[in-house]
Structure formats: structure tokens, C-alpha cells
Design an enzyme around this catalytic site. Structure first.
Site, PDB file in Angstrom:
ATOM      1  N   LYS A   7     127.254  71.467 -68.152  1.00  0.00           N
ATOM      2  CA  LYS A   7     127.114  70.010 -68.228  1.00  0.00           C
ATOM      3  C   LYS A   7     128.059  69.328 -67.240  1.00  0.00           C
ATOM      4  O   LYS A   7     129.235  69.649 -67.181  1.00  0.00           O
ATOM      5  CB  LYS A   7     127.403  69.533 -69.653  1.00  0.00           C
ATOM      6  CG  LYS A   7     126.434  70.136 -70.685  1.00  0.00           C
ATOM      7  CD  LYS A   7     126.824  69.776 -72.104  1.00  0.00           C
ATOM      8  CE  LYS A   7     128.151  70.359 -72.501  1.00  0.00           C
ATOM      9  NZ  LYS A   7     128.471  70.147 -73.930  1.00  0.00           N
ATOM     10  N   THR A   9     132.812  58.238 -75.900  1.00  0.00           N
ATOM     11  CA  THR A   9     132.119  59.494 -75.612  1.00  0.00           C
ATOM     12  C   THR A   9     132.498  60.606 -76.592  1.00  0.00           C
ATOM     13  O   THR A   9     132.201  61.776 -76.345  1.00  0.00           O
ATOM     14  CB  THR A   9     132.457  59.957 -74.181  1.00  0.00           C
ATOM     15  OG1 THR A   9     133.891  60.086 -74.055  1.00  0.00           O
ATOM     16  CG2 THR A   9     131.956  58.948 -73.150  1.00  0.00           C
ATOM     17  N   GLY A  55     132.390  63.266 -79.267  1.00  0.00           N
ATOM     18  CA  GLY A  55     131.327  64.028 -79.911  1.00  0.00           C
ATOM     19  C   GLY A  55     130.078  64.230 -79.087  1.00  0.00           C
ATOM     20  O   GLY A  55     129.067  64.717 -79.612  1.00  0.00           O
ATOM     21  N   THR A  56     130.123  63.902 -77.811  1.00  0.00           N
ATOM     22  CA  THR A  56     128.908  64.042 -76.993  1.00  0.00           C
ATOM     23  C   THR A  56     128.478  65.504 -76.879  1.00  0.00           C
ATOM     24  O   THR A  56     127.286  65.812 -76.926  1.00  0.00           O
ATOM     25  CB  THR A  56     129.116  63.455 -75.586  1.00  0.00           C
ATOM     26  OG1 THR A  56     130.343  63.956 -75.047  1.00  0.00           O
ATOM     27  CG2 THR A  56     129.179  61.945 -75.614  1.00  0.00           C
ATOM     28  N   GLY A  57     129.447  66.406 -76.710  1.00  0.00           N
ATOM     29  CA  GLY A  57     129.093  67.817 -76.587  1.00  0.00           C
ATOM     30  C   GLY A  57     128.480  68.378 -77.857  1.00  0.00           C
ATOM     31  O   GLY A  57     127.471  69.092 -77.815  1.00  0.00           O
ATOM     32  N   CYS A  58     129.088  68.051 -78.995  1.00  0.00           N
ATOM     33  CA  CYS A  58     128.553  68.486 -80.286  1.00  0.00           C
ATOM     34  C   CYS A  58     127.128  67.963 -80.470  1.00  0.00           C
ATOM     35  O   CYS A  58     126.219  68.699 -80.876  1.00  0.00           O
ATOM     36  CB  CYS A  58     129.420  67.971 -81.430  1.00  0.00           C
ATOM     37  SG  CYS A  58     131.171  68.382 -81.327  1.00  0.00           S
TER      38      CYS A  58
END
Length: 266
Positions: free
Chosen positions: A175, A206, A208-211
Site C-alpha cells: 500500500k 487516518t 485504522g485505515t490499514g485494519c
């Protein structure tokens, strides 16, 4: 009606923006029934992580047994696994139950910089869990930790994807949210690259975007989408969630997991 069943194995975020809370929201928003196995409990908000209590690895395994033997799963997503003992248990259960899809988000550090994976557990993640993954979804700092080199260009993202793919996962999604310009993510299956691009959203919210992104991929896979289609759906979903972040907290606030359903998305 049979709902697709998604399980998150991750830590709890008391602020609700990341971890299992974000995962369950993403599952629900994309039409999947969400279940959770906790690996750790954090005292956390948008400013940082104030404390972490890791759960015993055997109890993590007991939680997995409870949900899998009764409700069953169509896709599993892992997030914060905390330590090598928990990684070993999750690996054992993944092999025993032969989950149809396993999405590994290699969570290592919180947005605030607080470590969420013991340094000695990184090799356990690489050697045990990555070979079982349908797809692994590192951001650039995580990709750097896995490969050992700094990533500043799309070409270097492609190189990192190759190196991580060699560790065993079927697909790798590197990402590019930490680069300048449009947000470009690179998907690699060992043969070809695919690129997923969205305009960069100018926001500090931003958390928690990965989760959320990884859980949205899991929801798509559980519903029968191909990996590229699940990534495309998840990319659109997280971009909308970022664009309509509710502006909560004094630091890195959460995204809006239900923007489209609350009528705030265009």
C-alpha cells in the site's frame, strides 16, 4: 439468506477506530457477519496507545476453536498478533481448519508509533503465517520491516512485493499511502502487477485505515470476489470512508465506516 462469515483475529482498540472494532464495522458495512478473536486489549485513543495487555496464546486458540467449530468462517483476517506465541497458535489453527481465505495485515506499529508486535515475533510472522496467507497487505513501513530496504517509489514497491511474495503468500498488496501524490497500491501474484489508484485525501483522520482496508478485502473474498476484485472494492470503500471521516478526537481520528449508509457519501 446466508451471510458470508468473517473472523478477525486482532487487538482491541478502545477508541474504536482500529483493531477489531474497525474490522467488525467494515465487515458489517460490506454485508458480512463479523466475529472476533482478541489477541490483546489496548488503552488507546486518537492521540496514542497508553497501555497494552496481551492475552495468553492458549486463550486465543480457545476463542478460535469456539467460533470456528460452531459458526464457521468463510474468510479470516489477522491484525495485531502481538507476539510469537500467538502467531504460532494462529498458524496451528489455520493449518488445522484450512480456512478458505486468510488475509494477513502485518500490524507492527500503531499510527502513533507505539510498537504492536514484539521485535522477535517478526520472523515468526514471516516463517509461520505468511506462507499460509491468501494475501498480505503491508503499508510502506511494514514492507520496509519485512524486506529491509526503504521504499520511496512505485518501482521499489514492486521490488518489495516480489520479495514478500517469495516469503510464501499467494498475493501481496503493498500500500502506497505513505508516498506523495495519488494513493497507489501495488498488487502482485508472482507473475503480474496490478495497480489501484485513488486521489489522496487531505486529512489527519487516518486511524485504522490499514485494519479497515484488510477487513474490507476479507469481506469481499468471503462473498466470492476474486482477489483483484476484492481489493478494488476495498479500495473504493476505504477512500469513501477517508473522505467522510467524522473528525473525532484530537489526533489521528477514525474514518467513517458507514458513510454510504448514513447518507453522507456522494
Amino acid at each position: 439468506m446466508t451471510l458470508p462469515r468473517c473472523l478477525t483475529i486482532a487487538g482491541s482498540d478502545s477508541g474504536g477506530g482500529a483493531g477489531i472494532q474497525a474490522d467488525l464495522k467494515a465487515f458489517a458495512a460490506l454485508g458480512a457477519y463479523g466475529m472476533s478473536v482478541l489477541t490483546a486489549v489496548t488503552a488507546q485513543n486518537t492521540v496514542g496507545v497508553q497501555g497494552v495487555v496481551e492475552l495468553p496464546a492458549a486463550f486465543v486458540g480457545q476463542q478460535i476453536d469456539s467460533v470456528v467449530t460452531d459458526i464457521g468462517v468463510d474468510a479470516v483476517k489477522t491484525g495485531m498478533l502481538a507476539n510469537a506465541d500467538i502467531i504460532a497458535v494462529v498458524t496451528e489453527k489455520a493449518q488445522a481448519y484450512q480456512w478458505p481465505y486468510l488475509v494477513v495485515d502485518p500490524v507492527m506499529v500503531a499510527k502513533s508509533g507505539h510498537p504492536l508486535l514484539h521485535p522477535d515475533a517478526q520472523q515468526a510472522l514471516i516463517s509461520m503465517l505468511l506462507p499460509l496467507a491468501t494475501i498480505v497487505t503491508p503499508n510502506l513501513p511494514e514492507a520496509r520491516a519485512l524486506t529491509g530496504f526503504s521504499i520511496t517509489t512505485i518501482a521499489e514497491m514492486e521490488q518489495a512485493a516480489q520479495m514478500i511474495h517469495a516469503m510464501g503468500p499467494r498475493w501481496v498488496l503493498v500500500k502506497g499511502g505513505h508516498l506523495e501524490g495519488d494513493s497507489v497500491d501495488v498488487l502482485f501474484d508472482g507473475v503480474q502487477y496490478q495497480y489501484f489508484t485513488a486521489p489522496r485525501i487531505a486529512t489527519r483522520h487516518t486511524h485504522g485505515t490499514g485494519c479497515t482496508f484488510a477487513s474490507a478485502i476479507a469481506a469481499g473474498l468471503a462473498k466470492g470476489l476474486s482477489v483483484p476484485d476484492a481489493v478494488a472494492q476495498a479500495k473504493e470503500y476505504i477512500t469513501t470512508a477517508l473522505r467522510h471521516a467524522p473528525g473525532l478526537g484530537q489526533g489521528h481520528g477514525p474514518v467513517h465506516h458507514f458513510a454510504a449508509w448514513y447518507g453522507v457519501a456522494e
